[in-house]
Design a protein around this motif. Sequence first.
Motif, PDB file in Angstrom:
ATOM      1  N   VAL A 114       6.502 -17.763   9.431  1.00 24.29           N
ATOM      2  CA  VAL A 114       5.897 -18.404   8.258  1.00 24.29           C
ATOM      3  C   VAL A 114       7.008 -18.672   7.241  1.00 24.29           C
ATOM      4  O   VAL A 114       8.156 -18.279   7.458  1.00 24.29           O
ATOM      5  N   ASP A 115       6.652 -19.287   6.107  1.00 24.12           N
ATOM      6  CA  ASP A 115       7.666 -19.474   5.072  1.00 24.12           C
ATOM      7  C   ASP A 115       7.628 -18.290   4.097  1.00 24.12           C
ATOM      8  O   ASP A 115       6.725 -17.447   4.140  1.00 24.12           O
ATOM      9  N   TRP A 116       8.622 -18.267   3.210  1.00 28.59           N
ATOM     10  CA  TRP A 116       8.721 -17.141   2.278  1.00 28.59           C
ATOM     11  C   TRP A 116       7.497 -17.005   1.372  1.00 28.59           C
ATOM     12  O   TRP A 116       6.986 -15.898   1.188  1.00 28.59           O
ATOM     13  N   PRO A 117       7.012 -18.113   0.755  1.00 32.04           N
ATOM     14  CA  PRO A 117       5.846 -17.938  -0.127  1.00 32.04           C
ATOM     15  C   PRO A 117       4.666 -17.312   0.607  1.00 32.04           C
ATOM     16  O   PRO A 117       3.938 -16.471   0.050  1.00 32.04           O
ATOM     17  N   THR A 118       4.463 -17.689   1.875  1.00 33.91           N
ATOM     18  CA  THR A 118       3.336 -17.122   2.619  1.00 33.91           C
ATOM     19  C   THR A 118       3.550 -15.626   2.844  1.00 33.91           C
ATOM     20  O   THR A 118       2.638 -14.805   2.638  1.00 33.91           O
ATOM     21  N   ALA A 119       4.779 -15.262   3.274  1.00 29.33           N
ATOM     22  CA  ALA A 119       5.044 -13.850   3.561  1.00 29.33           C
ATOM     23  C   ALA A 119       4.947 -13.017   2.289  1.00 29.33           C
ATOM     24  O   ALA A 119       4.280 -11.963   2.268  1.00 29.33           O
ATOM     25  N   MET A 120       5.603 -13.458   1.221  1.00 36.15           N
ATOM     26  CA  MET A 120       5.587 -12.673  -0.025  1.00 36.15           C
ATOM     27  C   MET A 120       4.188 -12.681  -0.630  1.00 36.15           C
ATOM     28  O   MET A 120       3.757 -11.685  -1.242  1.00 36.15           O
ATOM     29  N   GLY A 121       3.496 -13.783  -0.460  1.00 36.08           N
ATOM     30  CA  GLY A 121       2.113 -13.850  -0.958  1.00 36.08           C
ATOM     31  C   GLY A 121       1.263 -12.778  -0.307  1.00 36.08           C
ATOM     32  O   GLY A 121       0.452 -12.110  -0.973  1.00 36.08           O
ATOM     33  N   ALA A 122       1.457 -12.576   1.001  1.00 33.76           N
ATOM     34  CA  ALA A 122       0.672 -11.561   1.706  1.00 33.76           C
ATOM     35  C   ALA A 122       1.026 -10.155   1.210  1.00 33.76           C
ATOM     36  O   ALA A 122       0.140  -9.303   1.023  1.00 33.76           O
ATOM     37  N   VAL A 123       2.310  -9.917   0.986  1.00 32.65           N
ATOM     38  CA  VAL A 123       2.740  -8.582   0.525  1.00 32.65           C
ATOM     39  C   VAL A 123       2.189  -8.319  -0.883  1.00 32.65           C
ATOM     40  O   VAL A 123       1.678  -7.231  -1.189  1.00 32.65           O
ATOM     41  N   VAL A 124       2.262  -9.335  -1.725  1.00 30.26           N
ATOM     42  CA  VAL A 124       1.786  -9.178  -3.107  1.00 30.26           C
ATOM     43  C   VAL A 124       0.263  -9.009  -3.139  1.00 30.26           C
ATOM     44  O   VAL A 124      -0.274  -8.151  -3.858  1.00 30.26           O
ATOM     45  N   GLN A 126      -1.655  -7.786  -0.846  1.00 30.52           N
ATOM     46  CA  GLN A 126      -1.981  -6.448  -0.360  1.00 30.52           C
ATOM     47  C   GLN A 126      -1.676  -5.394  -1.430  1.00 30.52           C
ATOM     48  O   GLN A 126      -2.452  -4.464  -1.668  1.00 30.52           O
ATOM     49  N   SER A 127      -0.524  -5.546  -2.090  1.00 31.98           N
ATOM     50  CA  SER A 127      -0.135  -4.574  -3.130  1.00 31.98           C
ATOM     51  C   SER A 127      -1.167  -4.564  -4.252  1.00 31.98           C
ATOM     52  O   SER A 127      -1.595  -3.494  -4.711  1.00 31.98           O
ATOM     53  N   LYS A 128      -1.564  -5.751  -4.701  1.00 29.27           N
ATOM     54  CA  LYS A 128      -2.489  -5.820  -5.846  1.00 29.27           C
ATOM     55  C   LYS A 128      -3.849  -5.263  -5.461  1.00 29.27           C
ATOM     56  O   LYS A 128      -4.476  -4.532  -6.258  1.00 29.27           O
ATOM     57  N   GLU A 129      -4.285  -5.576  -4.275  1.00 30.72           N
ATOM     58  CA  GLU A 129      -5.585  -5.063  -3.839  1.00 30.72           C
ATOM     59  C   GLU A 129      -5.559  -3.534  -3.777  1.00 30.72           C
ATOM     60  O   GLU A 129      -6.465  -2.853  -4.265  1.00 30.72           O
ATOM     61  N   LEU A 130      -4.490  -2.991  -3.200  1.00 27.38           N
ATOM     62  CA  LEU A 130      -4.408  -1.529  -3.099  1.00 27.38           C
ATOM     63  C   LEU A 130      -4.299  -0.878  -4.479  1.00 27.38           C
ATOM     64  O   LEU A 130      -4.904   0.163  -4.746  1.00 27.38           O
ATOM     65  N   LEU A 131      -3.497  -1.498  -5.361  1.00 32.44           N
ATOM     66  CA  LEU A 131      -3.369  -0.937  -6.716  1.00 32.44           C
ATOM     67  C   LEU A 131      -4.729  -0.899  -7.403  1.00 32.44           C
ATOM     68  O   LEU A 131      -5.093   0.098  -8.058  1.00 32.44           O
ATOM     69  N   ASP A 132      -5.493  -1.980  -7.260  1.00 35.10           N
ATOM     70  CA  ASP A 132      -6.817  -2.045  -7.901  1.00 35.10           C
ATOM     71  C   ASP A 132      -7.783  -1.031  -7.308  1.00 35.10           C
ATOM     72  O   ASP A 132      -8.507  -0.348  -8.022  1.00 35.10           O
ATOM     73  N   GLU A 133      -7.774  -0.947  -5.981  1.00 37.63           N
ATOM     74  CA  GLU A 133      -8.814  -0.148  -5.324  1.00 37.63           C
ATOM     75  C   GLU A 133      -8.428   1.299  -5.109  1.00 37.63           C
ATOM     76  O   GLU A 133      -9.269   2.200  -5.146  1.00 37.63           O
ATOM     77  N   GLN A 134      -7.143   1.562  -4.834  1.00 37.74           N
ATOM     78  CA  GLN A 134      -6.764   2.923  -4.444  1.00 37.74           C
ATOM     79  C   GLN A 134      -5.717   3.537  -5.361  1.00 37.74           C
ATOM     80  O   GLN A 134      -5.401   4.712  -5.206  1.00 37.74           O
ATOM     81  N   ARG A 435      -1.462   3.493   2.265  1.00 35.23           N
ATOM     82  CA  ARG A 435      -2.046   2.367   3.021  1.00 35.23           C
ATOM     83  C   ARG A 435      -1.083   1.194   3.170  1.00 35.23           C
ATOM     84  O   ARG A 435      -1.381   0.234   3.864  1.00 35.23           O
ATOM     85  N   MET A 436       0.031   1.290   2.446  1.00 34.92           N
ATOM     86  CA  MET A 436       1.058   0.242   2.618  1.00 34.92           C
ATOM     87  C   MET A 436       2.421   0.916   2.583  1.00 34.92           C
ATOM     88  O   MET A 436       2.697   1.725   1.692  1.00 34.92           O
ATOM     89  N   LEU A 463      -2.916   0.812   8.131  1.00 35.11           N
ATOM     90  CA  LEU A 463      -1.633   0.872   7.416  1.00 35.11           C
ATOM     91  C   LEU A 463      -0.978  -0.504   7.465  1.00 35.11           C
ATOM     92  O   LEU A 463      -0.734  -1.059   8.543  1.00 35.11           O
ATOM     93  N   PHE A 464      -0.679  -1.057   6.289  1.00 28.45           N
ATOM     94  CA  PHE A 464      -0.005  -2.356   6.184  1.00 28.45           C
ATOM     95  C   PHE A 464       1.494  -2.074   6.119  1.00 28.45           C
ATOM     96  O   PHE A 464       1.981  -1.471   5.158  1.00 28.45           O
ATOM     97  N   VAL A 465       2.217  -2.481   7.181  1.00 29.10           N
ATOM     98  CA  VAL A 465       3.653  -2.175   7.258  1.00 29.10           C
ATOM     99  C   VAL A 465       4.461  -3.444   6.986  1.00 29.10           C
ATOM    100  O   VAL A 465       4.258  -4.477   7.628  1.00 29.10           O
ATOM    101  N   VAL A 466       5.354  -3.335   6.014  1.00 34.32           N
ATOM    102  CA  VAL A 466       6.295  -4.425   5.725  1.00 34.32           C
ATOM    103  C   VAL A 466       7.666  -3.934   6.167  1.00 34.32           C
ATOM    104  O   VAL A 466       8.056  -2.815   5.802  1.00 34.32           O
ATOM    105  N   THR A 467       8.394  -4.705   6.961  1.00 36.55           N
ATOM    106  CA  THR A 467       9.779  -4.318   7.239  1.00 36.55           C
ATOM    107  C   THR A 467      10.708  -5.431   6.797  1.00 36.55           C
ATOM    108  O   THR A 467      10.356  -6.616   6.821  1.00 36.55           O
ATOM    109  N   GLN A 468      11.880  -5.009   6.412  1.00 36.03           N
ATOM    110  CA  GLN A 468      12.890  -5.924   5.885  1.00 36.03           C
ATOM    111  C   GLN A 468      14.160  -5.569   6.633  1.00 36.03           C
ATOM    112  O   GLN A 468      14.680  -4.460   6.466  1.00 36.03           O
TER     113      GLN A 468
END
Length: 825
Positions: A114-124, A126-134, A435-436, A463-468
């Motif tokens: 995918v392109d960068w906006p799509t990948a970073m969009g997914a990471v962001v 997920q982060s925001k959802e987890l911050l809000d909920e958990q 969870r991430m 578990l949402f795993v991001v690797t770099q």
Amino acid sequence: MDPSTDRIAHPWGGRTPYAPHEPWPVRVDTHLADGVRTGEVQRWVQAASLLHSDGDAMDIAVKDDRIVGVRGRAGDRVNHGRLGPKDLFGWQANASPDRLTRPLIRRQGRLVEVDWPTAMGAVVAQSKELLDEQGPGSIGFYTSGQLFLEEYYTLAVMARAGIGTNHLDGNTRLCTATAGEALKQSFGCDGQPGTYDDIDHADVIALFGHNIAETQPVQWMRMLDRLAGTEPPRLLCVDPRPTPVARAASIHLAPRSGTNVALLNALLHEIIRTGRTDPAFIAAHTVGYEELTENVKDCTPAWASSICDVPAARIGEAAELVGSAERLLSTVLQGVYQSHQATAAAVQINNLHLIRGMLGRPGAGVLQMNGQPTAQNTRECGANGDLPGFRNWENDEHVADLAEVWNVEPGSIPHYAPPTPAMQMFRYAEQGSIRMLWISGTNPAVSLPELSRMRSILAQDRLFVVTQDLFLTETAQLADVVLPAATWGEKTGTFTNADRTVHLSDKAVEPPGDSRPDLDIFLDYAARMGFRDKDGGPLVHWADPESAFEAWKHCSAGRPCDYTGLTYRQLRGSTGIQWPCNEQAPNGTARLYTHGITWAHPDVCESYGKDLITGAADSVVEYRSLNPDGKATIRPGEYLPPHEVPSEDYPFQLTTGRTLYHFHTRTKTGRVPQLNAAAPEVWVEISANDAVELRLDEGDLVEVATPRGAIRGRLRVTGIRPGLLFVPFHYGYWDTPGGYRPEADTTGRAANETTITDWDPVSKQPVFKTAAAKLTCIESSDGRVSPAPTTTASAPVEGSHLPPTSGGVPAHSTQEVDRETEVNG
Ligand code: SF4
């Protein structure tokens, strides 16, 4: 000296002997790609080694916008121009055809580009959802010892004050967490007391569980050059394997694994019994000497001999050697740090120096070493389970001070509990509260213990795993999002080696495809997440490496690791410089404790100390009453047997370790032709006695099994201590049909299939050295030999007549003695 040599066959190159207190001669090592001559190099770009903690300074050769080789930097204080085999050849991994060039995201079970906006969009998202909920505790970050200071600092700010999570650690937890913890326990603050220059002055060098010949080859060259000169130092080697260090040592002790504390207590007992202490130093600079005396009063060499299985007389000789030294340098690494009672043992080595007054002057020092090139930076910047700038998370004033630097409320920096160590983070992920997990520059699917468990944790749906990373590592294959990273030579930043030397590493070429520097990825995330300070300004207010460095300097001001006197300009073109570097010490600081212990006072120390047996933290009240004036603390450690010992079913001890030719999980070095050919496959080492008893021979295919799992490899018969097996830990599965795990119905090759989920109670460093194992022969050798190198600790027993490891023409490199260049130390 031969001007060109095969540096696989002769890893340490030619000798340049020198006498004590003389400067180490300069020898410039160079390796260029086949067919490229020096005159054709268009640019030389300054860098330093990223494949071990020596911090070797080098220049990258560039031609037609490609890296075509390296040469050592003659004027640098660390390596005086020399390079090790990994330095000389490792740069080729950058151009591997399987580098990641585009972000990947998991869709219907498959990773797709995918392109960068799509990948970073997914990471962001997920982060925001987890911050809000958990909440922030649902997000964890696990980083490396491979990134640059600027990147760790940015990550620490983002994780601690942006997300507000306690879950941030580095894989330096596996490597040098004990070094940092031992220094905090003894001196109140992390940071190497000594300097590599102490090798030039010492009359005795004691290497505890430290095969420096393979882990820091350039500093071993320095020791070899001293050994070849007049008035050579005498070496003590404590290691169960016949390492190159053991072969050069005056005394080699090969204790049973897991018994370091017993051995060290016997050394301390003998030094005290024979009156070889320095009472004036003890009185002026330490507390706790009486407790130590009491603790070791019955720890005679005979007592330790029965535990360690080393002759009592040899322990007595070792005590005499270190007890009679006028300038004693001790170095320590994984044989201590990854073993049972890791911190207790490392602290006893500090105690040896404290009671002998062997600190703060040339040749008298301790190197609690690092294995990874930027391990020191993770610790300084707070990316490893400490607060940035060696601040004490239990000291509210330190937290408030950090909050001021970041312009946030102190309450937004999580300090209700100590930062979470890596093994606990994976436990939380297993249990479902994390969870991430964002994993940068490291490969836990090969490097952490008990791999079947690790794979099942990483593969969980919840578990949402991001690797770099640079490649599709075993870990990346299990990820939900994979971010392609730039690496050394493709980005700019600083890094600090084990002896506190800061080097600048400049960008030489463009990274491949769409891959990006780790710093850019973190900055992008911080911007997308909208992290703010308390006035609504951007929390991460820098935009490039140099401005990140300036922000870090502000954070380090007044702390032990004070960088305020350093600039990119100053680091560019000159030698590396040791922190602290500030107005008082504009040229850096060679040794930390030349005028007493400076950072142990209760108001400034990084830690109030821990119980060496249980790991329970002491309170500020306890610390103040023990050490009101901030002296060094002599902490005794009682010996306890290892948790897993041989039994009828598992009669061997199993230890894991490294080889000279590979780094970490072979992600880079496995892609380098010369290094891969030198050690292409896992092997198993056994002692000659055990081989005879079991009727086994060189090259037999054997299975090593523990209660966790099994691996297979071909046998090498060596001078390792009887009863012990050794397996190198570098080998995973990316270059096998299994991809990230053993192929179905086959036995694996990653050493950590077998290792135990257990860690040192004080440093939380996993124990990789004391498993109990059984050995089964699967197939006799049929004339085949083990793939183990013959040039290293895995050398076969004498008389084996095996073909020697060599690299041939592709490994030829030049080495030129340079009498003109002066090194500014
Ligand atoms: S190979 Fe070992 S010593 Fe080297 S970085 Fe990895 S864990 Fe540390």
